[in-house]
Design an enzyme around this catalytic site. Structure first.
Site, PDB file in Angstrom:
ATOM      1  N   TRP A 183     156.855  44.567  16.359  1.00  0.00           N
ATOM      2  CA  TRP A 183     157.989  43.423  16.218  1.00  0.00           C
ATOM      3  C   TRP A 183     158.282  43.562  14.496  1.00  0.00           C
ATOM      4  O   TRP A 183     158.735  43.040  13.915  1.00  0.00           O
ATOM      5  CB  TRP A 183     157.522  42.334  16.501  1.00  0.00           C
ATOM      6  CG  TRP A 183     156.765  41.883  16.421  1.00  0.00           C
ATOM      7  CD1 TRP A 183     154.874  42.206  16.499  1.00  0.00           C
ATOM      8  CD2 TRP A 183     155.314  41.953  14.417  1.00  0.00           C
ATOM      9  NE1 TRP A 183     153.784  41.617  15.960  1.00  0.00           N
ATOM     10  CE2 TRP A 183     154.055  41.718  14.214  1.00  0.00           C
ATOM     11  CE3 TRP A 183     155.750  41.207  13.189  1.00  0.00           C
ATOM     12  CZ2 TRP A 183     153.006  41.645  13.234  1.00  0.00           C
ATOM     13  CZ3 TRP A 183     155.010  40.955  12.196  1.00  0.00           C
ATOM     14  CH2 TRP A 183     154.021  41.450  12.282  1.00  0.00           C
ATOM     15  N   ASN A 184     157.318  44.469  13.219  1.00  0.00           N
ATOM     16  CA  ASN A 184     157.271  44.248  12.190  1.00  0.00           C
ATOM     17  C   ASN A 184     158.626  44.818  11.321  1.00  0.00           C
ATOM     18  O   ASN A 184     159.029  44.201  10.368  1.00  0.00           O
ATOM     19  CB  ASN A 184     156.086  44.962  11.743  1.00  0.00           C
ATOM     20  CG  ASN A 184     155.477  46.648  11.784  1.00  0.00           C
ATOM     21  OD1 ASN A 184     156.136  46.661  12.745  1.00  0.00           O
ATOM     22  ND2 ASN A 184     155.159  47.114  10.142  1.00  0.00           N
ATOM     23  N   LYS A 207     160.628  49.881  25.194  1.00  0.00           N
ATOM     24  CA  LYS A 207     160.357  48.181  25.269  1.00  0.00           C
ATOM     25  C   LYS A 207     159.408  47.960  24.006  1.00  0.00           C
ATOM     26  O   LYS A 207     159.043  48.200  23.239  1.00  0.00           O
ATOM     27  CB  LYS A 207     158.883  48.650  26.211  1.00  0.00           C
ATOM     28  CG  LYS A 207     158.717  46.823  26.610  1.00  0.00           C
ATOM     29  CD  LYS A 207     157.000  46.587  26.262  1.00  0.00           C
ATOM     30  CE  LYS A 207     156.491  46.501  25.069  1.00  0.00           C
ATOM     31  NZ  LYS A 207     157.318  45.072  24.825  1.00  0.00           N
ATOM     32  N   GLY A 258     152.221  50.121  17.082  1.00  0.00           N
ATOM     33  CA  GLY A 258     151.682  49.066  17.240  1.00  0.00           C
ATOM     34  C   GLY A 258     150.421  49.775  16.457  1.00  0.00           C
ATOM     35  O   GLY A 258     148.936  50.337  15.875  1.00  0.00           O
ATOM     36  N   GLU A 280     151.466  56.122  16.199  1.00  0.00           N
ATOM     37  CA  GLU A 280     151.588  55.208  14.727  1.00  0.00           C
ATOM     38  C   GLU A 280     150.721  54.182  14.490  1.00  0.00           C
ATOM     39  O   GLU A 280     151.555  53.067  15.358  1.00  0.00           O
ATOM     40  CB  GLU A 280     153.023  55.527  14.462  1.00  0.00           C
ATOM     41  CG  GLU A 280     154.315  56.359  14.560  1.00  0.00           C
ATOM     42  CD  GLU A 280     153.699  57.967  13.518  1.00  0.00           C
ATOM     43  OE1 GLU A 280     153.506  57.303  12.358  1.00  0.00           O
ATOM     44  OE2 GLU A 280     154.459  58.901  13.575  1.00  0.00           O
ATOM     45  N   LEU A 281     149.583  54.017  14.306  1.00  0.00           N
ATOM     46  CA  LEU A 281     149.271  52.930  14.276  1.00  0.00           C
ATOM     47  C   LEU A 281     148.931  52.075  12.624  1.00  0.00           C
ATOM     48  O   LEU A 281     149.486  52.399  11.994  1.00  0.00           O
ATOM     49  CB  LEU A 281     147.899  53.066  14.641  1.00  0.00           C
ATOM     50  CG  LEU A 281     147.833  54.489  16.103  1.00  0.00           C
ATOM     51  CD1 LEU A 281     146.419  54.297  16.768  1.00  0.00           C
ATOM     52  CD2 LEU A 281     148.849  53.597  17.022  1.00  0.00           C
ATOM     53  N   CYS A 314     153.352  49.019   8.087  1.00  0.00           N
ATOM     54  CA  CYS A 314     152.041  49.299   8.356  1.00  0.00           C
ATOM     55  C   CYS A 314     151.340  50.640   7.231  1.00  0.00           C
ATOM     56  O   CYS A 314     150.206  50.459   6.104  1.00  0.00           O
ATOM     57  CB  CYS A 314     152.255  50.575   9.774  1.00  0.00           C
ATOM     58  SG  CYS A 314     153.536  51.590   8.781  1.00  0.00           S
ATOM     59  N   GLU A 412     142.598  45.036   9.047  1.00  0.00           N
ATOM     60  CA  GLU A 412     143.717  45.067   8.528  1.00  0.00           C
ATOM     61  C   GLU A 412     144.076  43.772   8.662  1.00  0.00           C
ATOM     62  O   GLU A 412     144.301  42.938   9.094  1.00  0.00           O
ATOM     63  CB  GLU A 412     144.836  46.276   9.408  1.00  0.00           C
ATOM     64  CG  GLU A 412     146.101  46.569   8.989  1.00  0.00           C
ATOM     65  CD  GLU A 412     146.618  47.141  10.447  1.00  0.00           C
ATOM     66  OE1 GLU A 412     146.837  47.321  11.470  1.00  0.00           O
ATOM     67  OE2 GLU A 412     147.865  48.186   9.850  1.00  0.00           O
TER      68      GLU A 412
HETATM   69  P1  NAD Z   1     150.283  45.832  19.190  1.00  0.00           P
HETATM   70  O1  NAD Z   1     149.412  46.968  19.910  1.00  0.00           O
HETATM   71  O2  NAD Z   1     150.161  44.464  19.618  1.00  0.00           O
HETATM   72  O3  NAD Z   1     152.055  45.548  19.926  1.00  0.00           O
HETATM   73  C1  NAD Z   1     152.366  47.100  19.693  1.00  0.00           C
HETATM   74  C2  NAD Z   1     153.514  46.912  21.009  1.00  0.00           C
HETATM   75  O4  NAD Z   1     152.686  47.273  21.883  1.00  0.00           O
HETATM   76  C3  NAD Z   1     154.050  45.777  21.132  1.00  0.00           C
HETATM   77  O5  NAD Z   1     155.026  45.937  22.076  1.00  0.00           O
HETATM   78  C4  NAD Z   1     153.337  44.824  22.726  1.00  0.00           C
HETATM   79  O6  NAD Z   1     154.196  44.810  23.306  1.00  0.00           O
HETATM   80  C5  NAD Z   1     153.191  46.876  23.152  1.00  0.00           C
HETATM   81  N1  NAD Z   1     152.191  46.461  24.301  1.00  0.00           N
HETATM   82  C6  NAD Z   1     151.132  45.653  23.932  1.00  0.00           C
HETATM   83  N2  NAD Z   1     149.953  45.841  25.170  1.00  0.00           N
HETATM   84  C7  NAD Z   1     150.426  46.468  25.195  1.00  0.00           C
HETATM   85  C8  NAD Z   1     149.345  47.642  26.729  1.00  0.00           C
HETATM   86  N3  NAD Z   1     148.129  46.953  26.530  1.00  0.00           N
HETATM   87  N4  NAD Z   1     150.180  48.662  27.280  1.00  0.00           N
HETATM   88  C9  NAD Z   1     151.324  49.164  25.632  1.00  0.00           C
HETATM   89  N5  NAD Z   1     151.838  48.588  24.936  1.00  0.00           N
HETATM   90  C10 NAD Z   1     151.967  47.064  24.698  1.00  0.00           C
HETATM   91  O7  NAD Z   1     150.898  46.089  17.504  1.00  0.00           O
HETATM   92  P2  NAD Z   1     151.755  44.662  16.877  1.00  0.00           P
HETATM   93  O8  NAD Z   1     151.155  43.578  16.257  1.00  0.00           O
HETATM   94  O9  NAD Z   1     153.631  44.417  17.358  1.00  0.00           O
HETATM   95  O10 NAD Z   1     152.310  45.779  15.538  1.00  0.00           O
HETATM   96  C11 NAD Z   1     151.363  45.190  14.448  1.00  0.00           C
HETATM   97  C12 NAD Z   1     150.558  46.832  14.753  1.00  0.00           C
HETATM   98  O11 NAD Z   1     151.255  48.082  14.568  1.00  0.00           O
HETATM   99  C13 NAD Z   1     150.285  47.136  12.862  1.00  0.00           C
HETATM  100  O12 NAD Z   1     148.701  47.595  13.177  1.00  0.00           O
HETATM  101  C14 NAD Z   1     150.780  48.058  12.077  1.00  0.00           C
HETATM  102  O13 NAD Z   1     149.650  48.865  11.575  1.00  0.00           O
HETATM  103  C15 NAD Z   1     151.191  48.927  13.527  1.00  0.00           C
HETATM  104  N6  NAD Z   1     152.098  49.379  13.075  1.00  0.00           N
HETATM  105  C16 NAD Z   1     151.904  50.885  12.654  1.00  0.00           C
HETATM  106  C17 NAD Z   1     153.076  51.451  12.519  1.00  0.00           C
HETATM  107  C18 NAD Z   1     152.982  53.497  12.166  1.00  0.00           C
HETATM  108  O14 NAD Z   1     154.339  53.907  11.495  1.00  0.00           O
HETATM  109  N7  NAD Z   1     152.005  53.703  11.862  1.00  0.00           N
HETATM  110  C19 NAD Z   1     154.129  50.933  12.456  1.00  0.00           C
HETATM  111  C20 NAD Z   1     154.166  49.589  12.462  1.00  0.00           C
HETATM  112  C21 NAD Z   1     153.605  48.938  12.433  1.00  0.00           C
END
Ligand code: NAD
Length: 543
Positions: A183-184, A207, A258, A280-281, A314, A412
């Site tokens: 979402w960010n 998704k 995520g 990308e985490l 991130c 984080e």
């Molecule tokens: P999240 O992992 O909770 O969710 C990310 C996505 O994955 C969402 O669409 C969510 O619905 C989906 N999801 C949730 N559970 C799942 C599963 N079991 N299987 C598959 N998909 C699933 O992360 P978040 O809280 O939405 O996002 C924030 C995180 O993302 C932070 O840790 C941030 O650092 C990271 N991030 C990384 C980058 C990068 O480029 N490295 C960019 C943006 C955000």
């Protein structure tokens, strides 16, 4: 986990702190009317009588949208539709596909206000930070629109036998990409990563996070207007742990952005199916202020580094490492700038920082700050929620005297909180910056650019910015961006950002003689001829 709720946080607001930015006359309800939501919701693959899910506008806490949820069966339908569309799309010349990206670039710049409203309404971020997404996507669209042909064209390679073997490395699309985004940065992380996948001849089943699905759906609509066949980009929405695995289950390749925790799960599921994945985490990024840094520039840079999108970025900086000789002076300048940041949620430029996205983010941020303070950390600026501005606002916060046992030191936060640490030697600073399992982004400030690049090379992060926070590396879209260690696998941007969506195929054509005993040679004679041949090639420096 803290038992704090938004209400509990609200009672702690001290009544002082960052100034409020002037609001605007336009409301979220006026900018995102039900008619717009209904129009965009048509883009969701959800059949039958779908369950509806509500989203909330973080700026005000009011209801934003009611969206249809997809089921795992809908995900299967989405993949079928996408697969059908992909065959014809892949048959088009690369330049025809890339032309869609170039038209999208122009449309996006022209219609940016529409999506800036949506991003603000769904994430609560300041308009300037929403604009960063437009900028990043426009740059990626233009880059891949102009270069996809060069990245993807057949490349002549040296054959097994000079002259006799003609070898070509070709790139084939993976097929249908399962693309899961957070979402960010809802525009950049939905369409930004999908653009090279389309240019390479793939379809995408995306998704997005439900909270920010409207932005992804808007981008889809605009890309279709630019010429993308509508079925090529399917959007499914629903609960991550339900719909996410279904996406991975059908994908020919997975592109995930995520958290590290979810990323591990996605990686395991993809590995079990033997399909590739880029991940990308998260990060715990460090900024190094060396003894010779321009302190004003570094203080201004630190504000961008730590508080863009209220720290929900991130690549944002959560650890500030400052040389002891300049630490007090730097901190004074940085704190003054931080306290002056205007917080607000108007759908207009003017605020320096917006809201957090949800009560969950507010709780984590509050917990990290409160636990640290209880354990002896000092609040240099901020430190409080601002419910007077909106339900999830939190002041940009600087902490000093943070020690390793505090969560804010190593976990984080993903909020507007940075901790300051002092160092005496460059060696110590590099070791401290690298003392994390993450490895996403870092930033080095010095007047000596050569020194900056030397220090940068010693940092274990996928991107390093010298005298900039994050935008220099992220905006250099011809170069790869991604994480080392727990920050992920694979890269977006540059050659890797598009080639990850392809399969390499080598086509080797043999002429005149086989690579086997022939022309009356027995096995032994063949081996002797080949041995002489290899020696001759070496002598001629041919191989
Ligand atoms: P999240 O992992 O909770 O969710 C990310 C996505 O994955 C969402 O669409 C969510 O619905 C989906 N999801 C949730 N559970 C799942 C599963 N079991 N299987 C598959 N998909 C699933 O992360 P978040 O809280 O939405 O996002 C924030 C995180 O993302 C932070 O840790 C941030 O650092 C990271 N991030 C990384 C980058 C990068 O480029 N490295 C960019 C943006 C955000």
């Amino acid at each position: 986990m803290s038992d704090l709720t938004a209400d509990a946080v609200a009672t702690e607001h001290p009544g002082a702190g960052n100034p409020a930015a002037p609001g605007g006359a336009r409301t979220v309800a006026a900018a995102v009317p039900p008619s717009l939501v209904d129009r965009l919701a048509v883009g969701v693959t959800a059949t039958g009588e779908p369950d509806l899910v509500e989203t909330v506008a973080p700026l005000t806490g009011e209801r934003l949208a009611c969206l249809p949820q997809s089921t795992p069966a809908d995900v299967e339908v989405a993949f079928q539709l996408a697969r059908r569309a992909q065959t014809a799309w892949a048959a088009l010349p690369v330049r025809r596909r890339a032309a869609v990206l170039l038209r999208f670039h122009d449309l996006l710049l022209k219609r940016q206000d529409e999506v800036l409203d949506l991003i603000q309404a769904e994430t609560g971020k300041a308009r300037l930070h929403a604009f960063e997404e437009v900028l990043a996507v426009a740059m990626a669209a233009r880059h891949y629109g102009r270069t996809a042909h060069a990245y993807l064209k057949d490349k002549r390679r040296g054959g097994a036998l000079p002259v006799l073997t003609h070898a070509v490395e070709a790139r084939r699309p993976k097929g249908v990409i399962g693309h899961i985004s957070p979402w960010n940065y809802p525009l950049e992380l939905s369409v930004g990563d999908a653009l090279p996948a389309f240019a390479a001849g793939n379809a995408v089943v995306n998704k997005p996070d439900t909270q920010t699905a409207l932005t992804a759906l808007w981008a889809r609509e605009l890309l279709v207007e630019a010429g993308l066949p509508a079925d090529l980009w399917q959007v499914v929405i629903g609960d991550g742990p339900v719909i996410g695995p279904a996406v991975v289950e059908h994908a020919d390749y997975v592109s995930f952005t995520g958290s590290t925790r979810t990323g591990r799960d996605v990686a395991q599921r993809a590995a079990a199916r033997l399909v590739g994945a880029s991940l990308e985490l998260g990060g715990k990024n460090a900024m190094l202020v060396l003894s010779d840094a321009d302190l004003d520039a570094a203080a201004a840079g630190a504000v961008r580094a730590c508080f863009s999108s209220a720290g929900q970025l991130c690549i944002s900086i959560e650890r500030l490492l400052v040389h002891r000789s300049v630490a007090d002076e730097f901190l004074e300048r940085f704190a003054a700038r931080t306290r002056a940041l205007r917080l607000g949620g108007g759908l207009a430029y003017g605020a320096d920082m917006g809201s957090l996205v949800s009560v969950r983010q507010l709780e984590t941020t509050t917990r990290h700050v409160e636990e640290a303070v209880k354990a002896g950390a000092t609040v240099v600026a901020g430190g409080h929620a601002r419910p007077d501005l909106g339900p999830f606002f939190f002041e940009p916060t600087i902490l000093d005297d943070v020690t390793p046992e505090m969560a804010v030191c190593s976990e984080e936060t993903f909020g507007p909180v940075v901790s300051v640490y002092r160092f005496d030697t460059e060696e110590e600073a590099v070791a401290a910056a690298n003392s994390t399992p993450y490895g996403l982004n870092s930033s080095v400030w010095t007047k000596d650019l050569r020194r900056g690049r030397t220090v940068a090379a010693r940092l274990r992060t996928g991107t390093v910015n010298v005298n900039e926070a994050y935008a220099a590396a992220y905006g250099s879209v011809a170069s790869p961006m991604g994480g080392m260690g727990d920050s992920g696998l694979g890269r977006r941007h540059g050659a890797e950002g598009i080639l990850r969506f392809t399969e390499a195929q080598t086509i080797a054509t043999q002429r005149l003689m086989p690579i086997a005993p022939s022309f009356g040679l027995d096995d032994k004679q063949f081996a002797a001829v080949m041995t002489s041949g290899l020696r001759a090639l070496k002598a001629l420096r041919f191989r």
